[in-house]
Design a protein around this motif. Sequence first.
Motif, PDB file in Angstrom:
ATOM      1  N   GLY A  52     -15.214 -30.670  -9.396  1.00 27.74           N
ATOM      2  CA  GLY A  52     -15.770 -31.618 -10.363  1.00 27.74           C
ATOM      3  C   GLY A  52     -15.769 -31.005 -11.749  1.00 27.74           C
ATOM      4  N   PRO A  53     -16.918 -31.036 -12.428  1.00 31.63           N
ATOM      5  CA  PRO A  53     -16.973 -30.486 -13.785  1.00 31.63           C
ATOM      6  C   PRO A  53     -17.137 -28.965 -13.840  1.00 31.63           C
ATOM      7  N   VAL A  54     -17.318 -28.329 -12.696  1.00 30.56           N
ATOM      8  CA  VAL A  54     -17.593 -26.894 -12.648  1.00 30.56           C
ATOM      9  C   VAL A  54     -16.295 -26.113 -12.449  1.00 30.56           C
ATOM     10  N   LYS A  55     -16.164 -25.036 -13.235  1.00 30.45           N
ATOM     11  CA  LYS A  55     -14.993 -24.170 -13.101  1.00 30.45           C
ATOM     12  C   LYS A  55     -15.435 -22.714 -13.127  1.00 30.45           C
ATOM     13  N   PHE A  56     -14.998 -21.953 -12.114  1.00 28.44           N
ATOM     14  CA  PHE A  56     -15.242 -20.519 -12.037  1.00 28.44           C
ATOM     15  C   PHE A  56     -13.920 -19.794 -12.252  1.00 28.44           C
ATOM     16  N   GLU A  57     -13.939 -18.754 -13.068  1.00 31.25           N
ATOM     17  CA  GLU A  57     -12.773 -17.888 -13.232  1.00 31.25           C
ATOM     18  C   GLU A  57     -13.196 -16.473 -12.846  1.00 31.25           C
ATOM     19  N   PHE A  58     -12.504 -15.911 -11.857  1.00 34.96           N
ATOM     20  CA  PHE A  58     -12.801 -14.560 -11.399  1.00 34.96           C
ATOM     21  C   PHE A  58     -12.009 -13.596 -12.261  1.00 34.96           C
ATOM     22  N   THR A  59     -12.739 -12.754 -13.008  1.00 36.73           N
ATOM     23  CA  THR A  59     -12.125 -12.011 -14.093  1.00 36.73           C
ATOM     24  C   THR A  59     -11.820 -10.545 -13.791  1.00 36.73           C
ATOM     25  N   GLU A  60     -12.746  -9.832 -13.166  1.00 33.80           N
ATOM     26  CA  GLU A  60     -12.512  -8.407 -12.936  1.00 33.80           C
ATOM     27  C   GLU A  60     -13.379  -7.875 -11.801  1.00 33.80           C
ATOM     28  N   ILE A  61     -12.957  -6.735 -11.281  1.00 33.81           N
ATOM     29  CA  ILE A  61     -13.713  -6.058 -10.226  1.00 33.81           C
ATOM     30  C   ILE A  61     -14.849  -5.269 -10.874  1.00 33.81           C
ATOM     31  N   LYS A  62     -16.048  -5.499 -10.405  1.00 29.50           N
ATOM     32  CA  LYS A  62     -17.216  -4.763 -10.893  1.00 29.50           C
ATOM     33  C   LYS A  62     -17.453  -3.526 -10.025  1.00 29.50           C
ATOM     34  N   LYS A  63     -17.220  -3.661  -8.715  1.00 29.69           N
ATOM     35  CA  LYS A  63     -17.442  -2.560  -7.775  1.00 29.69           C
ATOM     36  C   LYS A  63     -16.408  -2.664  -6.656  1.00 29.69           C
ATOM     37  N   LEU A  64     -15.843  -1.522  -6.280  1.00 26.54           N
ATOM     38  CA  LEU A  64     -14.878  -1.469  -5.177  1.00 26.54           C
ATOM     39  C   LEU A  64     -15.049  -0.123  -4.482  1.00 26.54           C
ATOM     40  N   GLU A  65     -15.800  -0.140  -3.376  1.00 32.08           N
ATOM     41  CA  GLU A  65     -16.083   1.088  -2.645  1.00 32.08           C
ATOM     42  C   GLU A  65     -15.744   0.893  -1.176  1.00 32.08           C
ATOM     43  N   GLY A  66     -15.113   1.880  -0.604  1.00 30.85           N
ATOM     44  CA  GLY A  66     -14.794   1.819   0.810  1.00 30.85           C
ATOM     45  C   GLY A  66     -13.558   2.620   1.130  1.00 30.85           C
ATOM     46  N   GLU A  67     -12.974   2.312   2.297  1.00 30.19           N
ATOM     47  CA  GLU A  67     -11.778   3.035   2.722  1.00 30.19           C
ATOM     48  C   GLU A  67     -10.949   2.170   3.648  1.00 30.19           C
ATOM     49  N   ALA A  68      -9.690   2.566   3.798  1.00 30.64           N
ATOM     50  CA  ALA A  68      -8.764   1.856   4.676  1.00 30.64           C
ATOM     51  C   ALA A  68      -7.764   2.846   5.256  1.00 30.64           C
ATOM     52  N   THR A  69      -7.382   2.621   6.509  1.00 32.47           N
ATOM     53  CA  THR A  69      -6.343   3.416   7.149  1.00 32.47           C
ATOM     54  C   THR A  69      -5.408   2.494   7.903  1.00 32.47           C
ATOM     55  N   ALA A  70      -4.166   2.909   7.985  1.00 34.54           N
ATOM     56  CA  ALA A  70      -3.160   2.206   8.786  1.00 34.54           C
ATOM     57  C   ALA A  70      -2.758   3.162   9.907  1.00 34.54           C
ATOM     58  N   ASN A  71      -2.928   2.706  11.134  1.00 33.05           N
ATOM     59  CA  ASN A  71      -2.644   3.527  12.303  1.00 33.05           C
ATOM     60  C   ASN A  71      -1.494   2.943  13.095  1.00 33.05           C
ATOM     61  N   ASN A  72      -0.762   3.830  13.766  1.00 37.63           N
ATOM     62  CA  ASN A  72       0.329   3.408  14.626  1.00 37.63           C
ATOM     63  C   ASN A  72       0.112   4.073  15.980  1.00 37.63           C
ATOM     64  N   ARG A  73      -0.041   3.256  17.012  1.00 35.41           N
ATOM     65  CA  ARG A  73      -0.240   3.768  18.367  1.00 35.41           C
ATOM     66  C   ARG A  73       0.718   3.048  19.293  1.00 35.41           C
ATOM     67  N   LYS A  74       1.672   3.773  19.835  1.00 32.02           N
ATOM     68  CA  LYS A  74       2.676   3.215  20.743  1.00 32.02           C
ATOM     69  C   LYS A  74       3.344   1.981  20.137  1.00 32.02           C
ATOM     70  N   ALA A  75       3.783   2.111  18.908  1.00 35.68           N
ATOM     71  CA  ALA A  75       4.510   1.085  18.147  1.00 35.68           C
ATOM     72  C   ALA A  75       3.664  -0.129  17.802  1.00 35.68           C
ATOM     73  N   LYS A  76       2.344  -0.034  17.905  1.00 36.41           N
ATOM     74  CA  LYS A  76       1.455  -1.119  17.494  1.00 36.41           C
ATOM     75  C   LYS A  76       0.696  -0.673  16.261  1.00 36.41           C
ATOM     76  N   LEU A  77       0.677  -1.533  15.248  1.00 38.28           N
ATOM     77  CA  LEU A  77      -0.039  -1.225  14.016  1.00 38.28           C
ATOM     78  C   LEU A  77      -1.498  -1.637  14.157  1.00 38.28           C
ATOM     79  N   ILE A  78      -2.387  -0.752  13.744  1.00 40.43           N
ATOM     80  CA  ILE A  78      -3.822  -1.000  13.783  1.00 40.43           C
ATOM     81  C   ILE A  78      -4.359  -0.678  12.395  1.00 40.43           C
ATOM     82  N   PHE A  79      -4.980  -1.665  11.761  1.00 40.64           N
ATOM     83  CA  PHE A  79      -5.519  -1.478  10.420  1.00 40.64           C
ATOM     84  C   PHE A  79      -7.036  -1.420  10.495  1.00 40.64           C
ATOM     85  N   LEU A  80      -7.612  -0.400   9.917  1.00 41.41           N
ATOM     86  CA  LEU A  80      -9.058  -0.233   9.877  1.00 41.41           C
ATOM     87  C   LEU A  80      -9.479  -0.170   8.417  1.00 41.41           C
ATOM     88  N   TYR A  81     -10.478  -0.967   8.055  1.00 40.99           N
ATOM     89  CA  TYR A  81     -10.947  -0.945   6.673  1.00 40.99           C
ATOM     90  C   TYR A  81     -12.397  -1.406   6.613  1.00 40.99           C
TER      91      TYR A  81
END
Length: 152
Positions: A52-81
Amino acid sequence: MAKWGEGDPRWIVEERPDATNVNNWHWSEKNATPWSKSRLPELLTGFSVEAGPVKFEFTEIKKLEGEATANNRKAKLIFLYEWEVEVKFLATVAGDEQEYKGYIEIPNLSDENDADEIDVNFNLDTKGPFEAELRRVMNGEGTEKQRTDSSH
């Protein structure tokens, strides 16, 4: 099941004197945190939500904390984050000149949660007559768009 001594290619590691993990068959793990830290801002900013009349614009990251790994086990990809994210927004309402600033908080962006289980908390820094309408839109269409657009 392979029998001992039949030369099944899956057991090639036993035949190698250096015991190399051939083609990452047994397990490999790669740090995906640097890649994620550059990719998440691309996914979570630079788009808008209109209802409707409302508009949100997402402008920038204020906080980004954490971790991610990509694993491969017997030809299967496993993503942990696991991430904690805050994204700033600028909101406007048609016919009103006031700009509303705030941010959304995503405290549980994780491989353990489906898209509909991810929490999106709305924080409004600017006070004004349309606060309730902004909250209604963000808690409905805004959260849904953030979940679906960010999961690609």
